[in-house]
Design an enzyme around this catalytic site. Sequence first.
Site, mmCIF file in Angstrom:
data_model
loop_
_atom_site.group_PDB
_atom_site.id
_atom_site.type_symbol
_atom_site.label_atom_id
_atom_site.label_comp_id
_atom_site.label_asym_id
_atom_site.label_seq_id
_atom_site.Cartn_x
_atom_site.Cartn_y
_atom_site.Cartn_z
ATOM 1 N N ASP A 13 0.808 -1.226 0.000
ATOM 2 C CA ASP A 13 0.000 0.000 0.000
ATOM 3 C C ASP A 13 0.839 1.272 0.000
ATOM 4 O O ASP A 13 0.470 2.279 0.616
ATOM 5 C CB ASP A 13 -0.968 0.003 1.193
ATOM 6 C CG ASP A 13 -1.967 -1.134 1.124
ATOM 7 O OD1 ASP A 13 -2.261 -1.611 0.010
ATOM 8 O OD2 ASP A 13 -2.456 -1.555 2.197
ATOM 9 N N LYS A 16 1.643 2.250 -5.109
ATOM 10 C CA LYS A 16 2.160 1.734 -6.376
ATOM 11 C C LYS A 16 1.167 2.028 -7.505
ATOM 12 O O LYS A 16 1.569 2.382 -8.610
ATOM 13 C CB LYS A 16 2.376 0.207 -6.273
ATOM 14 C CG LYS A 16 3.382 -0.183 -5.206
ATOM 15 C CD LYS A 16 3.469 -1.697 -5.030
ATOM 16 C CE LYS A 16 2.251 -2.337 -4.423
ATOM 17 N NZ LYS A 16 1.976 -1.953 -3.016
ATOM 18 N N GLY A 40 -4.755 -4.209 -3.657
ATOM 19 C CA GLY A 40 -5.737 -3.150 -3.883
ATOM 20 C C GLY A 40 -4.954 -1.915 -4.283
ATOM 21 O O GLY A 40 -4.322 -1.282 -3.441
ATOM 22 N N HIS A 41 -4.906 -1.619 -5.574
ATOM 23 C CA HIS A 41 -4.103 -0.501 -6.069
ATOM 24 C C HIS A 41 -5.040 0.627 -6.476
ATOM 25 O O HIS A 41 -5.824 0.484 -7.412
ATOM 26 C CB HIS A 41 -3.245 -0.942 -7.254
ATOM 27 C CG HIS A 41 -2.204 -1.963 -6.883
ATOM 28 N ND1 HIS A 41 -1.282 -2.464 -7.748
ATOM 29 C CD2 HIS A 41 -1.937 -2.560 -5.684
ATOM 30 C CE1 HIS A 41 -0.496 -3.332 -7.123
ATOM 31 N NE2 HIS A 41 -0.888 -3.406 -5.867
ATOM 32 N N GLN A 224 1.842 -5.915 -3.299
ATOM 33 C CA GLN A 224 2.356 -6.044 -1.928
ATOM 34 C C GLN A 224 3.679 -5.237 -1.811
ATOM 35 O O GLN A 224 3.793 -4.215 -2.476
ATOM 36 C CB GLN A 224 2.548 -7.504 -1.525
ATOM 37 C CG GLN A 224 1.231 -8.267 -1.336
ATOM 38 C CD GLN A 224 0.571 -8.730 -2.624
ATOM 39 O OE1 GLN A 224 1.195 -9.332 -3.462
ATOM 40 N NE2 GLN A 224 -0.705 -8.471 -2.788
ATOM 41 N N THR A 239 3.212 -12.425 2.514
ATOM 42 C CA THR A 239 2.305 -13.024 1.550
ATOM 43 C C THR A 239 3.060 -14.177 0.886
ATOM 44 O O THR A 239 4.227 -14.405 1.203
ATOM 45 C CB THR A 239 1.780 -11.972 0.552
ATOM 46 O OG1 THR A 239 0.725 -12.549 -0.224
ATOM 47 C CG2 THR A 239 2.876 -11.464 -0.389
ATOM 48 N N THR A 301 -9.822 -4.836 2.552
ATOM 49 C CA THR A 301 -10.532 -5.350 3.730
ATOM 50 C C THR A 301 -11.152 -4.243 4.594
ATOM 51 O O THR A 301 -11.985 -4.535 5.444
ATOM 52 C CB THR A 301 -9.550 -6.120 4.634
ATOM 53 O OG1 THR A 301 -8.517 -5.212 5.031
ATOM 54 C CG2 THR A 301 -8.932 -7.308 3.919
HETATM 55 P P1 GDP Z 1 -0.914 0.427 -3.478
HETATM 56 O O1 GDP Z 1 -1.498 -0.852 -3.020
HETATM 57 O O2 GDP Z 1 0.567 0.480 -3.282
HETATM 58 O O3 GDP Z 1 -1.287 0.788 -4.880
HETATM 59 O O4 GDP Z 1 -1.490 1.562 -2.527
HETATM 60 P P2 GDP Z 1 -3.032 1.732 -2.083
HETATM 61 O O5 GDP Z 1 -3.808 2.219 -3.238
HETATM 62 O O6 GDP Z 1 -3.505 0.522 -1.388
HETATM 63 O O7 GDP Z 1 -2.877 2.845 -0.955
HETATM 64 C C1 GDP Z 1 -2.412 4.130 -1.234
HETATM 65 C C2 GDP Z 1 -3.498 5.149 -0.822
HETATM 66 O O8 GDP Z 1 -2.937 6.436 -0.706
HETATM 67 C C3 GDP Z 1 -4.599 5.278 -1.860
HETATM 68 O O9 GDP Z 1 -5.806 5.556 -1.197
HETATM 69 C C4 GDP Z 1 -4.156 6.478 -2.684
HETATM 70 O O10 GDP Z 1 -5.251 7.154 -3.306
HETATM 71 C C5 GDP Z 1 -3.543 7.344 -1.631
HETATM 72 N N1 GDP Z 1 -2.426 8.205 -2.086
HETATM 73 C C6 GDP Z 1 -1.522 7.965 -3.067
HETATM 74 N N2 GDP Z 1 -0.575 8.916 -3.085
HETATM 75 C C7 GDP Z 1 -0.899 9.793 -2.105
HETATM 76 C C8 GDP Z 1 -0.281 10.973 -1.605
HETATM 77 O O11 GDP Z 1 0.769 11.425 -2.046
HETATM 78 N N3 GDP Z 1 -0.909 11.599 -0.550
HETATM 79 C C9 GDP Z 1 -2.049 11.123 0.008
HETATM 80 N N4 GDP Z 1 -2.575 11.804 1.019
HETATM 81 N N5 GDP Z 1 -2.651 10.001 -0.432
HETATM 82 C C10 GDP Z 1 -2.072 9.343 -1.455
HETATM 83 P P1 IMO Z 2 -1.045 -4.099 -2.204
HETATM 84 O O1 IMO Z 2 -0.619 -4.689 -3.536
HETATM 85 C C1 IMO Z 2 -0.871 -4.517 2.147
HETATM 86 C C2 IMO Z 2 -0.823 -8.618 3.715
HETATM 87 C C3 IMO Z 2 -2.017 -9.072 4.519
HETATM 88 C C4 IMO Z 2 -1.353 -10.048 5.464
HETATM 89 C C5 IMO Z 2 -0.306 -10.704 4.574
HETATM 90 C C6 IMO Z 2 -0.735 -12.032 3.974
HETATM 91 O O2 IMO Z 2 -2.334 -3.380 -2.265
HETATM 92 O O3 IMO Z 2 0.075 -3.312 -1.608
HETATM 93 P P2 IMO Z 2 -2.396 -12.686 2.011
HETATM 94 O O4 IMO Z 2 -3.861 -12.466 1.846
HETATM 95 O O5 IMO Z 2 -1.553 -12.105 0.927
HETATM 96 O O6 IMO Z 2 -2.035 -14.123 2.266
HETATM 97 O O7 IMO Z 2 -2.015 -11.928 3.394
HETATM 98 O O8 IMO Z 2 -0.037 -9.786 3.534
HETATM 99 N N1 IMO Z 2 -1.140 -8.084 2.377
HETATM 100 C C7 IMO Z 2 -1.099 -6.782 2.050
HETATM 101 N N2 IMO Z 2 -0.864 -5.694 2.813
HETATM 102 N N3 IMO Z 2 -1.068 -4.383 0.821
HETATM 103 C C8 IMO Z 2 -1.279 -5.464 0.045
HETATM 104 O O9 IMO Z 2 -1.339 -5.404 -1.300
HETATM 105 C C9 IMO Z 2 -1.343 -6.739 0.658
HETATM 106 N N4 IMO Z 2 -1.551 -7.986 0.206
HETATM 107 C C10 IMO Z 2 -1.413 -8.799 1.250
HETATM 108 O O10 IMO Z 2 -2.604 -8.010 5.202
HETATM 109 O O11 IMO Z 2 -0.681 -9.361 6.484
HETATM 110 MG MG MG Z 3 -3.000 -1.512 -1.762
#
Ligand code: GDP
Ligand code: IMO
Ligand code: MG
Length: 443
Positions: A13, A16, A40-41, A224, A239, A301
């Site tokens: 998270d 990416k 979840g991107h 991840q 993971t 989640t």
């Molecule tokens: P990923 O799994 O690595 O793609 O990241 P996620 O999408 O799960 O989590 C990143 C969260 O931060 C998302 O809700 C984005 O919309 C938000 N986000 C991304 N860049 C920024 C930033 O520079 N500032 C803030 N406040 N939020 C951001």
């Molecule tokens: P993105 O790509 C953050 C974590 C879960 C748990 C561990 C194992 O959005 O960054 P799993 O269901 O993969 O067997 O769970 O990995 N986890 C993540 N945490 N971002 C993710 O994906 C994750 N995918 C799995 O919370 O601790």
């Molecule tokens: Mg994510």
Amino acid sequence: MPNVVVVGAQWGDEAKGKLVDVLASHVDVVVRYQGGNNAGHTVIVGREKFVFQSLPSGILRPDCRCVIGCGVVVDPASMIEEMEALVQRGVSLDGNLYISKNAHLIMPYHPALDRATESKAGKRRIGTTGKGVGPAYADKAGRIGIRMADLLDQRLFREKLEYNVIQKNRILREIYDAETFSVESILGPYLRFAGWLAPYITDTALLLSQWMNAGRSVLFEGAQGTMLDIDHGTYPFITSSSTTAGGACTGSGIPPTKIDGCLGISKAYCRRVGEGPFPTELHGETADLLRSRGNEYGAVTGRPRRTGWADAVALRYAVRINGMDTLAITKLDVLDACETVKICTGYRYQGDVLTEFPEEERIWHEAEPVYEEHSGWQTSTQGLREYAELPTKAREYLERLSELIGVGFGVVSTGPERDETILMPDSPLTQWYPSLRGSIPPR
Ligand code: GDP
Ligand code: IMO
Ligand code: MG
């Protein structure tokens, strides 16, 4: 044209999705190479929010081809739902989505096994997303997995399914006292999924190789993060896939000699979701401040994430394991409200200060972080697009972090939107993608 791997430098998270979406208009192909719908991107485009679980974050760019590589585990029901939702929102998938024949399937018994194991794990619970990703990779390694190509071969699919259902039912019933499955209840829906997905299933390793030979530029989208990698992460709280840059090769069928660089993504602070060690974890007011300002709740989640200060020991390790050439530091704006900001420079353990990330689980749990404290900038950086506009203290913080982890930053993200992005003029990123210069409009 360069082929670059994008990887998370922390526990996932890191944003990416935002970075891949920004870069996708400068490349020809985006490949997901590992993980499944546990990811979840998030991509924000104006008022619209997209959260990609299995699909590559390049899918919103009409000229970008998207590939699901062999290293991904695919839950077909979830993927079809994601595809249909996108089509309903006007995104075209025709001719720009390709799924590897060798990608393994997540079957209905995988989430059931995931939940059953977690429910009985007690203190050793991992806090998985419950999507069945771990059990699907276990079957892959155990050589009883079912692959995309099998979906297209009814006889083989049934044969493999029958074997698995007998085995999984015994485990579910006898070990976990959980619900079991019948072959027929899986066969019907999966054959329908086969019909739906057939036009997308192909030899993606061959395609990628042909595209690369024709000079196309490929971006590999990691899911991840490094600290969740099956070999290099905080095992067993990880993971089940190779989330690090090496996974881009095995998970797509592209040789290492074709990879030109690696972009790491890290938040300006740190967080993790699920259980497991987190040396710089905070509790109390500052943790709450980072959680609420950073909206730190799992995209898949909805679970509250654990938050803490940036960990230069773990980040330096991530730089080393992945060979990161440059870093995108995201969510800088989340720190705007902090009076002080801290960076962990070492782990104190049994009288020593460790500056290399240790490999022992006990140390991750018991080590005390050693911090360097910086005064906060306490003004808004949200949406800034020029490095010079950042408050001096924010720049000092970023430069110190970069010095400690041994790699420069090519991007600073100051908000979730595409253009809330600072591009550093002389980073490897602008050398890889000269068209990036000028693509983020100044304010
Ligand atoms: P990923 O799994 O690595 O793609 O990241 P996620 O999408 O799960 O989590 C990143 C969260 O931060 C998302 O809700 C984005 O919309 C938000 N986000 C991304 N860049 C920024 C930033 O520079 N500032 C803030 N406040 N939020 C951001
Ligand atoms: P993105 O790509 C953050 C974590 C879960 C748990 C561990 C194992 O959005 O960054 P799993 O269901 O993969 O067997 O769970 O990995 N986890 C993540 N945490 N971002 C993710 O994906 C994750 N995918 C799995 O919370 O601790
Ligand atoms: Mg994510």
